[in-house]
Write a protein that holds these residues in place. Structure first.
Motif, PDB file in Angstrom:
ATOM      1  N   THR A 556     -27.932 -16.376  52.741  1.00  0.00           N
ATOM      2  CA  THR A 556     -27.365 -17.683  52.393  1.00  0.00           C
ATOM      3  C   THR A 556     -25.878 -17.735  52.750  1.00  0.00           C
ATOM      4  OG1 THR A 556     -28.956 -17.922  50.578  1.00  0.00           O
ATOM      5  CG2 THR A 556     -27.014 -19.335  50.524  1.00  0.00           C
ATOM      6  N   THR A 557     -25.141 -16.632  52.470  1.00  0.00           N
ATOM      7  CA  THR A 557     -23.716 -16.557  52.847  1.00  0.00           C
ATOM      8  C   THR A 557     -23.563 -16.708  54.360  1.00  0.00           C
ATOM      9  OG1 THR A 557     -23.141 -15.141  50.975  1.00  0.00           O
ATOM     10  CG2 THR A 557     -21.651 -15.097  52.861  1.00  0.00           C
ATOM     11  N   ALA A 558     -24.399 -15.981  55.104  1.00  0.00           N
ATOM     12  CA  ALA A 558     -24.323 -16.043  56.566  1.00  0.00           C
ATOM     13  C   ALA A 558     -24.693 -17.431  57.068  1.00  0.00           C
ATOM     14  CB  ALA A 558     -25.237 -14.992  57.183  1.00  0.00           C
ATOM     15  N   ALA A 559     -25.721 -18.024  56.487  1.00  0.00           N
ATOM     16  CA  ALA A 559     -26.165 -19.355  56.911  1.00  0.00           C
ATOM     17  C   ALA A 559     -25.094 -20.403  56.640  1.00  0.00           C
ATOM     18  CB  ALA A 559     -27.465 -19.726  56.191  1.00  0.00           C
ATOM     19  N   GLU A 560     -24.448 -20.297  55.472  1.00  0.00           N
ATOM     20  CA  GLU A 560     -23.387 -21.259  55.142  1.00  0.00           C
ATOM     21  C   GLU A 560     -22.197 -21.146  56.087  1.00  0.00           C
ATOM     22  OE1 GLU A 560     -22.621 -20.323  51.086  1.00  0.00           O
ATOM     23  OE2 GLU A 560     -24.269 -21.583  50.309  1.00  0.00           O
ATOM     24  N   ASN A 561     -22.097 -19.990  56.767  1.00  0.00           N
ATOM     25  CA  ASN A 561     -21.014 -19.795  57.736  1.00  0.00           C
ATOM     26  C   ASN A 561     -21.517 -19.889  59.181  1.00  0.00           C
ATOM     27  OD1 ASN A 561     -18.301 -18.879  56.300  1.00  0.00           O
ATOM     28  ND2 ASN A 561     -20.011 -18.021  55.123  1.00  0.00           N
ATOM     29  N   GLY A 562     -22.674 -20.561  59.344  1.00  0.00           N
ATOM     30  CA  GLY A 562     -23.125 -20.932  60.691  1.00  0.00           C
ATOM     31  C   GLY A 562     -23.956 -19.922  61.435  1.00  0.00           C
ATOM     32  N   ASN A 563     -24.488 -18.871  60.762  1.00  0.00           N
ATOM     33  CA  ASN A 563     -25.295 -17.878  61.468  1.00  0.00           C
ATOM     34  C   ASN A 563     -26.727 -18.374  61.608  1.00  0.00           C
ATOM     35  OD1 ASN A 563     -27.097 -15.469  61.781  1.00  0.00           O
ATOM     36  ND2 ASN A 563     -25.144 -14.400  61.830  1.00  0.00           N
ATOM     37  N   SER A 564     -27.150 -18.677  62.826  1.00  0.00           N
ATOM     38  CA  SER A 564     -28.465 -19.288  63.050  1.00  0.00           C
ATOM     39  C   SER A 564     -29.605 -18.328  62.738  1.00  0.00           C
ATOM     40  CB  SER A 564     -28.580 -19.774  64.498  1.00  0.00           C
ATOM     41  OG  SER A 564     -28.611 -18.682  65.396  1.00  0.00           O
ATOM     42  N   TYR A 565     -29.368 -17.015  62.877  1.00  0.00           N
ATOM     43  CA  TYR A 565     -30.413 -16.038  62.580  1.00  0.00           C
ATOM     44  C   TYR A 565     -30.666 -15.954  61.081  1.00  0.00           C
ATOM     45  CZ  TYR A 565     -30.599 -14.699  67.418  1.00  0.00           C
ATOM     46  OH  TYR A 565     -30.795 -14.730  68.770  1.00  0.00           O
ATOM     47  N   ALA A 566     -29.600 -16.103  60.293  1.00  0.00           N
ATOM     48  CA  ALA A 566     -29.768 -16.133  58.840  1.00  0.00           C
ATOM     49  C   ALA A 566     -30.543 -17.383  58.430  1.00  0.00           C
ATOM     50  CB  ALA A 566     -28.402 -16.096  58.152  1.00  0.00           C
ATOM     51  N   GLU A 567     -30.232 -18.517  59.045  1.00  0.00           N
ATOM     52  CA  GLU A 567     -30.967 -19.754  58.765  1.00  0.00           C
ATOM     53  C   GLU A 567     -32.450 -19.583  59.100  1.00  0.00           C
ATOM     54  OE1 GLU A 567     -27.278 -22.837  59.752  1.00  0.00           O
ATOM     55  OE2 GLU A 567     -28.667 -22.195  61.329  1.00  0.00           O
ATOM     56  N   TYR A 568     -32.712 -18.933  60.235  1.00  0.00           N
ATOM     57  CA  TYR A 568     -34.086 -18.703  60.664  1.00  0.00           C
ATOM     58  C   TYR A 568     -34.832 -17.801  59.673  1.00  0.00           C
ATOM     59  CZ  TYR A 568     -37.981 -16.986  63.483  1.00  0.00           C
ATOM     60  OH  TYR A 568     -39.223 -16.639  63.931  1.00  0.00           O
ATOM     61  N   MET A 569     -34.157 -16.723  59.241  1.00  0.00           N
ATOM     62  CA  MET A 569     -34.795 -15.804  58.294  1.00  0.00           C
ATOM     63  C   MET A 569     -35.096 -16.494  56.964  1.00  0.00           C
ATOM     64  SD  MET A 569     -35.514 -13.062  59.768  1.00  0.00           S
ATOM     65  CE  MET A 569     -36.077 -12.252  58.275  1.00  0.00           C
ATOM     66  N   LEU A 570     -34.167 -17.300  56.458  1.00  0.00           N
ATOM     67  CA  LEU A 570     -34.415 -18.049  55.222  1.00  0.00           C
ATOM     68  C   LEU A 570     -35.589 -19.010  55.401  1.00  0.00           C
ATOM     69  CD1 LEU A 570     -30.725 -18.777  54.132  1.00  0.00           C
ATOM     70  CD2 LEU A 570     -32.380 -17.369  52.878  1.00  0.00           C
ATOM     71  N   GLY A 571     -35.640 -19.653  56.578  1.00  0.00           N
ATOM     72  CA  GLY A 571     -36.752 -20.555  56.868  1.00  0.00           C
ATOM     73  C   GLY A 571     -38.084 -19.830  56.817  1.00  0.00           C
ATOM     74  N   LYS A 572     -38.170 -18.645  57.421  1.00  0.00           N
ATOM     75  CA  LYS A 572     -39.417 -17.882  57.425  1.00  0.00           C
ATOM     76  C   LYS A 572     -39.785 -17.408  56.019  1.00  0.00           C
ATOM     77  CE  LYS A 572     -40.713 -14.929  60.418  1.00  0.00           C
ATOM     78  NZ  LYS A 572     -40.808 -13.752  61.297  1.00  0.00           N
ATOM     79  N   MET A 573     -38.765 -16.939  55.288  1.00  0.00           N
ATOM     80  CA  MET A 573     -39.040 -16.425  53.945  1.00  0.00           C
ATOM     81  C   MET A 573     -39.605 -17.529  53.050  1.00  0.00           C
ATOM     82  SD  MET A 573     -35.767 -13.880  53.365  1.00  0.00           S
ATOM     83  CE  MET A 573     -36.367 -13.154  51.838  1.00  0.00           C
ATOM     84  N   TYR A 574     -39.021 -18.721  53.091  1.00  0.00           N
ATOM     85  CA  TYR A 574     -39.512 -19.830  52.268  1.00  0.00           C
ATOM     86  C   TYR A 574     -40.831 -20.381  52.812  1.00  0.00           C
ATOM     87  CZ  TYR A 574     -35.272 -19.947  49.455  1.00  0.00           C
ATOM     88  OH  TYR A 574     -34.265 -19.617  48.588  1.00  0.00           O
ATOM     89  N   LEU A 575     -41.052 -20.275  54.112  1.00  0.00           N
ATOM     90  CA  LEU A 575     -42.299 -20.757  54.705  1.00  0.00           C
ATOM     91  C   LEU A 575     -43.490 -19.916  54.250  1.00  0.00           C
ATOM     92  CD1 LEU A 575     -43.632 -22.712  56.790  1.00  0.00           C
ATOM     93  CD2 LEU A 575     -43.228 -20.925  58.510  1.00  0.00           C
TER      94      LEU A 575
END
Length: 667
Positions: A556-575
């Motif tokens: 979440t920290t990485a995603a809030e700072n624009g890391n697209s891989y962190a956003e992708y991982m969060l997406g998969k985890m919640y999916l």
């Protein structure tokens, strides 16, 4: 005709006069002089008869550059050059023959290093009498080699002196040991440079003091030809990418820009290959029924064939075909420097240089069978620290109007000497520019140390990276870690991230996930997105340190700072509800953000979901496409870097010469 001609020959044990061959190549002198007024006349009848005889007795003479010149223009001069060179080519066979011995006895001169022209790899004067005697008594295998260039190539590339050939051959001693299968302690080689008018060349003798050691296969010969060709023609090989003619412009599109374009197309497009997905499912089922090691070399023939079919299916992708073609054309260009024989075209699945893709296919099939939660981040952008440091101005920067303006280099040097740590750092960066005449890595290190001593954390970090990479200064892991730890202790987040990455990878230092997390989580507290992402990945995948809750926090920290891989991982985890409560809406939100920010996997997963495809199998196919593209890209880049490193050595010699001319020390 190839630009570099090599000839390797094997002398059978017990063959007479091996010592005589050593004496011959060491003491023959230069090239025969002929009457200039006659040189352009047609070859004499005697010359023609001699050439006919020697080409019948020794057909390999027709492979010589001199033979090509003679057939194109059969003059007295070219006939003389051919006869001279042909005699050398077969000297080891004809030393006992009176037919040829009379000619050899009158051969003129070789470049001498003292009393004769023989040299070796140990830097000591060669005792010709001793070498000749030792060879005559030697009962093991002996090889001879001749390496020849055209005069224009030799002069252009700097191989028109014995010293240059000697230095080059000495640098290849380890390779001679490997290719001739002779341990270094038993390897003996001697050589002599013959500075012929049109085709300067060297003769070599190679053997082992252990008479049972040594052999040279056809593949070993090709390896030596390739290596010597790359070294000698390094400048030409780099020019493939740099010359600005229309022809070279078309070749340039086959380098970095085109490769980057193809990779971008793969990243941005949707990959839909039902045939590949079907074969991956079939392989997954086969592997589930297979015992023992599940790596390519241990599989049965049918399963190997299926793996090869999957690789060929991947290689059929138009974009990958373009990459493979680029790699092949590079190989053809390099090969053309030492042989006229075309490189063999083999399917990608059968090309041993790309063997890693086979086991990658097997891993993906196992992921499908075991329903593993995968982490796609092999294409993650590498963190790049911000090195743009503001250099404060003070009154000393104001120059008198009547004074000429100083160059940036001179201005920084004045301020650096005055003790300004920012100027010391900026000056060091200029000194590390190897395209500049100011290139001086030793001085750069001195200025970085001065800046570090004044408390500049970025200078400490830069020193650590210099010693870690070993590109401009000798590699020193201990010194690298000392400076990186000092910068980390100052709270510099990029040093903390790099140290964490080193401990996570375990290539430079012993792998230690606990230490990796210690550094990474410190940097994550500073909102470093790269450190937060890697810390999250370790918290998710490392069994001993697994903590899904903290992994989500870091992602979440990485995603809030624009890391697209962190956003992708969060997406998969919640999916998939992996370690978190399943939330499809939140998953799609993260995946769409990741896609918008350029992550190549997110749009593919969204495409699979929207088309009701099996996302596990479809993503496995896409990962393989990505993986194979990276392997080919890396092979192309490795070849380029290898050639550019060779050229850098030559460039640095030029820079050093210019610096010396200006009374400056070498860098």
């Amino acid at each position: 005709m190839a630009k570099l001609v090599t000839k390797f020959k094997y002398l059978k044990p017990g063959k007479k006069k091996k010592g005589g061959y050593a004496r011959y190549i060491a003491t023959r002198e230069g090239v025969e002089k002929i009457d200039d007024s006659q040189k352009n006349e047609p070859a004499t009848e005697k010359q023609q008869q001699f050439i006919t005889k020697i080409t019948v007795d020794y057909p390999e003479v027709k492979e010589l550059l001199e033979y090509e010149d003679y057939t194109l223009k059969p003059t007295v001069e070219n006939a003389s050059e051919l006869i001279s060179r042909a005699m050398e080519q077969v000297a080891d066979d004809i030393l006992d023959s009176k037919t040829y011995a009379d000619y050899i006895a009158t051969r003129p001169r070789a470049q001498r290093f003292g009393a004769h022209g023989l040299f070796s790899d140990d830097g000591k004067p060669v005792n010709l009498r001793k070498v000749s005697h030792e060879l005559n008594l030697h009962e093991g295998n002996v090889w001879t080699a001749i390496i020849s260039l055209r005069r224009e190539d030799a002069e252009r590339l700097g191989y028109d002196s014995g010293e240059r050939w000697r230095d080059m051959l000495r640098a290849h001693t380890q390779e001679f040991s490997e290719q001739f299968h002779i341990p270094m302690e038993n390897l003996r080689w001697f050589a002599a440079f013959h500075n012929e008018s049109y085709h300067p060349h060297v003769h070599m003798i190679i053997y082992s003091t252990d008479t049972s050691a040594g052999y040279l296969s056809k593949n070993n010969v090709n390896n030596l030809r390739s290596s010597l060709g790359k070294e000698i023609f390094a400048q030409d090989l780099v020019c493939k990418y740099k010359e600005q003619t229309a022809h070279r412009d078309s070749l340039r599109t086959e380098s970095k820009e085109l490769v980057a374009n193809i990779i971008a197309q793969i990243n941005q497009g949707n990959y839909d290959n039902p045939v590949l997905e079907t074969k991956l499912l079939e392989l997954s089922k086969k592997l589930s029924e297979t015992g023992g090691k599940k790596v390519y070399g241990y599989l049965n023939a049918d399963t190997k064939a299926l793996v090869d079919e999957i690789v060929d299916e991947l290689a059929g992708d138009e974009r990958l075909s373009q990459l493979y073609e680029l790699w092949y054309q590079d190989k053809v260009f390099i090969r053309s420097t030492y042989t006229d024989e075309p490189a063999e075209r083999v399917p990608l699945s059968q090309n041993n240089e790309f063997k890693p893709i086979r086991n990658a296919v097997i891993r993906e099939a196992l992921n499908i069978f075991e329903d593993r939660f995968t982490v796609e981040d092999e294409n993650e952008v590498v963190a790049s620290e911000t090195e743009s440091i503001h250099i404060p101005l003070d009154d000393s920067d104001e120059e008198e109007p009547s004074q000429p303006r100083f160059s940036e280099f001179e201005r920084l040097k004045r301020k650096a000497k005055a003790g300004n740590m920012y100027s010391q750092y900026a000056l060091a960066k200029l000194l590390l520019n190897n395209d500049s005449e100011n290139y001086d890595p030793e001085s750069a290190v001195d200025w970085l140390k001065k800046s570090s001593e004044r408390g500049n954390s970025v200078a400490k970090y830069r020193l650590g990276k210099l010693f870690l990479l070993g590109e401009d200064v000798p590699q020193d892991t201990g010194e690298a870690l000392r400076w990186l730890n000092s910068a980390s202790d100052d709270g510099y987040e990029y040093a903390q991230y790099l140290l964490g990455k080193l401990y996570a990878e375990g290539t430079v230092v012993e792998k230690d996930v606990f230490m990796a997390l210690l550094y990474l989580e410190r940097a994550a507290l500073e909102n470093n997105p790269y450190a937060a992402y890697l810390a999250g990945k370790l918290r998710l995948t490392d069994a001993e340190n697994r903590d899904t809750h903290r992994a989500v926090e870091h992602f979440t920290t990485a995603a809030e700072n624009g890391n697209s891989y962190a956003e992708y991982m969060l997406g998969k985890m919640y999916l998939y509800g992996n370690g978190v409560e399943k939330d499809t809406d939140l998953a799609l939100s993260y995946l769409n953000l990741s896609a918008e920010h350029g992550n190549p996997y997110a749009p593919q997963l969204l495409y699979n979901l929207s088309h009701s495809k099996n996302p596990t199998v479809a993503m496995a196919a896409f990962r393989l496409l990505q993986h194979l593209a990276r392997i080919i890209q890396n092979r192309i880049e490795d070849e380029r870097k290898s050639r550019e490193n060779m050229t850098d050595k030559k460039l640095r010699r030029i820079i050093d010469a210019k610096r010396e001319a200006h009374g400056l020390k070498h860098g």
